[in-house]
Design an enzyme around this catalytic site. Sequence first.
Site, PDB file in Angstrom:
ATOM      1  N   ASP A  24      85.250 109.763 113.935  1.00  0.00           N
ATOM      2  CA  ASP A  24      84.438 108.602 113.836  1.00  0.00           C
ATOM      3  C   ASP A  24      83.077 109.045 112.859  1.00  0.00           C
ATOM      4  OD1 ASP A  24      86.315 107.275 115.302  1.00  0.00           O
ATOM      5  OD2 ASP A  24      85.098 106.401 116.637  1.00  0.00           O
ATOM      6  N   HIS A 168      84.253 112.971 116.622  1.00  0.00           N
ATOM      7  CA  HIS A 168      83.343 112.459 115.885  1.00  0.00           C
ATOM      8  C   HIS A 168      83.236 113.559 114.622  1.00  0.00           C
ATOM      9  CE1 HIS A 168      82.334 110.107 119.195  1.00  0.00           C
ATOM     10  NE2 HIS A 168      81.948 109.415 118.352  1.00  0.00           N
TER      11      HIS A 168
HETATM   12 NI    NI Z   1      80.759 105.726 116.177  1.00  0.00          NI
END
Ligand code: NI
Length: 214
Positions: A24, A168
């Site tokens: 992400d 992430h």
């Molecule tokens: Ni996010």
Amino acid sequence: MTAGTGAPRHIDCAKQKCVALTFDDGPGPKTGTLLRMLAERGVRATFFVVGRNAAAQPAVIRREIADGHVVGNHSWSHADLGRASAATVRSELLRTQRAVRRAAGVTPVLMRPPYGSTDRTVAAVTRELGLAQILWAVDPLDWKDRNSGIVTRRVVRGTKPGYIVLMHDIHPTTVAAVPAIIRALKAKGYVFATVPELLGTHLKPGHRYTMRKH
Ligand code: NI
């Protein structure tokens, strides 16, 4: 494998032991490094990109698609969609759809609400825009603990067949953990699927998913 090896392939997650790695908030400074790591290992992933980052780095989005990864929508400004009006939800998602389409010529069919924050409005707007809501079953808290060893351990211990893993690619410590994560999960017999490969025909706009249900 080298870049641009995103030829179609067939994975049957009803029969194979699949896991979907998802990244992400990018593209970030280390996304190119991550793409090289994934290509070298023949691993495909799903990227939930922030629209304004995608608009700033369209070449990275093109590369993700060329390498056979899937690009999903993570809103334009990393907004808390569950607390936003329908108009804001629609504009956050539509701007990102356009940025990805402009960069790579594909329109996302997946979205991940930032913070996992969703409600009936988000469900209705995503259904209208043809987007499935993709949550996760494994969260190594890589944004909090910036330590590759800890992130690797949490992902490897937490993964079960059919699970979606949240990470992430904006954190260098997460990108650095990826080779060890791939090695350990491969040793346990996992196949790395994109989210559409993982969910297959179960995937429906507006619905919410954290894993493949058998
Ligand atoms: Ni996010």
